[in-house]
Scaffold this motif. Structure first.
Motif, PDB file in Angstrom:
ATOM      1  N   ARG A 175     -16.674 -29.497  78.142  1.00  0.00           N
ATOM      2  CA  ARG A 175     -18.005 -29.252  78.283  1.00  0.00           C
ATOM      3  C   ARG A 175     -18.387 -29.831  80.754  1.00  0.00           C
ATOM      4  N   GLU A 176     -17.725 -30.839  80.760  1.00  0.00           N
ATOM      5  CA  GLU A 176     -17.642 -31.042  81.731  1.00  0.00           C
ATOM      6  C   GLU A 176     -16.596 -30.129  82.647  1.00  0.00           C
ATOM      7  N   ALA A 177     -15.767 -29.902  82.462  1.00  0.00           N
ATOM      8  CA  ALA A 177     -14.702 -28.807  82.864  1.00  0.00           C
ATOM      9  C   ALA A 177     -15.780 -27.483  83.218  1.00  0.00           C
ATOM     10  N   LEU A 178     -16.819 -27.547  81.920  1.00  0.00           N
ATOM     11  CA  LEU A 178     -17.046 -25.967  82.347  1.00  0.00           C
ATOM     12  C   LEU A 178     -18.337 -26.154  82.703  1.00  0.00           C
ATOM     13  N   GLU A 179     -19.176 -26.993  83.316  1.00  0.00           N
ATOM     14  CA  GLU A 179     -20.052 -27.748  84.074  1.00  0.00           C
ATOM     15  C   GLU A 179     -19.760 -27.140  85.390  1.00  0.00           C
ATOM     16  N   ALA A 180     -18.444 -27.984  86.088  1.00  0.00           N
ATOM     17  CA  ALA A 180     -17.558 -27.709  87.132  1.00  0.00           C
ATOM     18  C   ALA A 180     -17.110 -26.553  87.904  1.00  0.00           C
ATOM     19  N   GLN A 181     -16.331 -25.739  86.071  1.00  0.00           N
ATOM     20  CA  GLN A 181     -16.595 -24.335  86.777  1.00  0.00           C
ATOM     21  C   GLN A 181     -17.672 -23.219  86.767  1.00  0.00           C
ATOM     22  N   GLN A 182     -18.861 -23.567  86.014  1.00  0.00           N
ATOM     23  CA  GLN A 182     -20.029 -22.891  86.540  1.00  0.00           C
ATOM     24  C   GLN A 182     -20.355 -23.527  87.383  1.00  0.00           C
ATOM     25  N   GLU A 183     -20.308 -24.223  88.555  1.00  0.00           N
ATOM     26  CA  GLU A 183     -20.936 -24.878  89.770  1.00  0.00           C
ATOM     27  C   GLU A 183     -19.673 -24.235  90.487  1.00  0.00           C
ATOM     28  N   GLN A 184     -18.752 -24.588  90.396  1.00  0.00           N
ATOM     29  CA  GLN A 184     -17.710 -23.582  91.267  1.00  0.00           C
ATOM     30  C   GLN A 184     -17.694 -21.966  91.327  1.00  0.00           C
ATOM     31  N   LYS A 226     -20.534 -21.013  90.544  1.00  0.00           N
ATOM     32  CA  LYS A 226     -22.373 -20.446  91.869  1.00  0.00           C
ATOM     33  C   LYS A 226     -21.901 -20.894  92.875  1.00  0.00           C
ATOM     34  N   VAL A 227     -21.182 -21.588  93.103  1.00  0.00           N
ATOM     35  CA  VAL A 227     -20.646 -21.297  94.481  1.00  0.00           C
ATOM     36  C   VAL A 227     -19.945 -20.535  95.254  1.00  0.00           C
ATOM     37  N   GLN A 228     -19.444 -20.525  94.908  1.00  0.00           N
ATOM     38  CA  GLN A 228     -18.738 -18.855  95.164  1.00  0.00           C
ATOM     39  C   GLN A 228     -18.917 -17.786  94.918  1.00  0.00           C
ATOM     40  N   LEU A 229     -19.669 -17.406  93.988  1.00  0.00           N
ATOM     41  CA  LEU A 229     -21.295 -16.012  93.829  1.00  0.00           C
ATOM     42  C   LEU A 229     -21.847 -16.244  95.076  1.00  0.00           C
ATOM     43  N   GLU A 267     -19.706 -15.485  98.001  1.00  0.00           N
ATOM     44  CA  GLU A 267     -20.015 -13.961  97.516  1.00  0.00           C
ATOM     45  C   GLU A 267     -21.274 -13.194  98.428  1.00  0.00           C
ATOM     46  N   VAL A 268     -22.105 -13.543  97.592  1.00  0.00           N
ATOM     47  CA  VAL A 268     -24.220 -12.699  98.048  1.00  0.00           C
ATOM     48  C   VAL A 268     -23.960 -13.064  98.805  1.00  0.00           C
ATOM     49  N   ASP A 269     -24.178 -14.015  99.903  1.00  0.00           N
ATOM     50  CA  ASP A 269     -24.151 -14.116 101.251  1.00  0.00           C
ATOM     51  C   ASP A 269     -23.624 -13.441 102.280  1.00  0.00           C
ATOM     52  N   ALA A 270     -22.226 -13.301 101.883  1.00  0.00           N
ATOM     53  CA  ALA A 270     -21.207 -12.249 102.451  1.00  0.00           C
ATOM     54  C   ALA A 270     -21.404 -10.910 102.585  1.00  0.00           C
ATOM     55  N   LEU A 271     -22.257 -10.393 100.954  1.00  0.00           N
ATOM     56  CA  LEU A 271     -22.361  -9.306 101.668  1.00  0.00           C
ATOM     57  C   LEU A 271     -23.999  -8.957 101.566  1.00  0.00           C
ATOM     58  N   SER A 272     -24.445  -9.709 101.172  1.00  0.00           N
ATOM     59  CA  SER A 272     -25.849 -10.017 102.544  1.00  0.00           C
ATOM     60  C   SER A 272     -25.471  -9.456 103.477  1.00  0.00           C
ATOM     61  N   GLU A 273     -24.899 -10.994 104.210  1.00  0.00           N
ATOM     62  CA  GLU A 273     -24.991 -10.661 105.633  1.00  0.00           C
ATOM     63  C   GLU A 273     -24.008  -8.898 105.814  1.00  0.00           C
ATOM     64  N   SER A 274     -22.620  -8.412 105.703  1.00  0.00           N
ATOM     65  CA  SER A 274     -22.217  -7.532 105.566  1.00  0.00           C
ATOM     66  C   SER A 274     -23.559  -5.452 105.553  1.00  0.00           C
TER      67      SER A 274
END
Length: 140
Positions: A107-116, A118-121, A124-131
């Motif tokens: 669960r901790e690994a999944l939560e960490a992956q989920q947070e990662q 989210k941060v990555q998405l 990417e959303v910020d990069a896409l929105s800027e572009s």
């Protein structure tokens, strides 16, 4: 013919003498053999009864010992079953603890992956929105 008293007396004396002779030479030994045989039969019968009583006693002792051993075997099986149940419970508790620990680690690994993710998405959303903004600004 009239029986003569002398002859009758002689026959009676001879009969008595023969009876006494036969009694001591034939009937007494035969009677002794018969009495001895009867005594041996009685002794054999007593021995047979004694052996039968001893066999009965041994069978009773065997049955009592068998009941005692069966009781001990039952108690031993009961102890083994109790011990096996206890060991099973211990193993189940240990397996549950391990499963809970693995579950929490997963669960901790999944939560960490989920947070990662989210941060990555978000990045990417910020990069896409800027572009997109830059692209729209260039078009406008």
């Amino acid at each position: 013919m009239k029986p003569d008293l002398y002859q009758v007396g002689f026959v009676i004396v001879i009969l008595i003498a023969m009876f006494m002779f036969l009694k001591y030479t034939f009937f007494k030994p035969v009677s002794k053999v018969m009495d001895d045989r009867e005594a041996e039969i009685a002794t054999g019968s007593a021995t047979k009864h004694q052996a039968a009583a001893e066999i009965e006693q041994r069978q009773a002792d065997y049955a009592a010992r068998l009941r005692e051993l069966r009781g001990q075997a039952f108690e031993r099986r009961k102890e083994l079953a109790t011990e096996a149940t206890h060991q099973k419970d211990v193993l189940l508790d240990e397996a549950r603890r391990k499963a809970l620990h693995q579950r929490s680690v997963a669960r901790e690994a999944l939560e960490a992956q989920q947070e990662q993710a989210k941060v990555q998405l978000t990045a990417e959303v910020d990069a896409l929105s800027e572009s997109m903004v830059l692209h729209l600004l260039k078009q406008a």
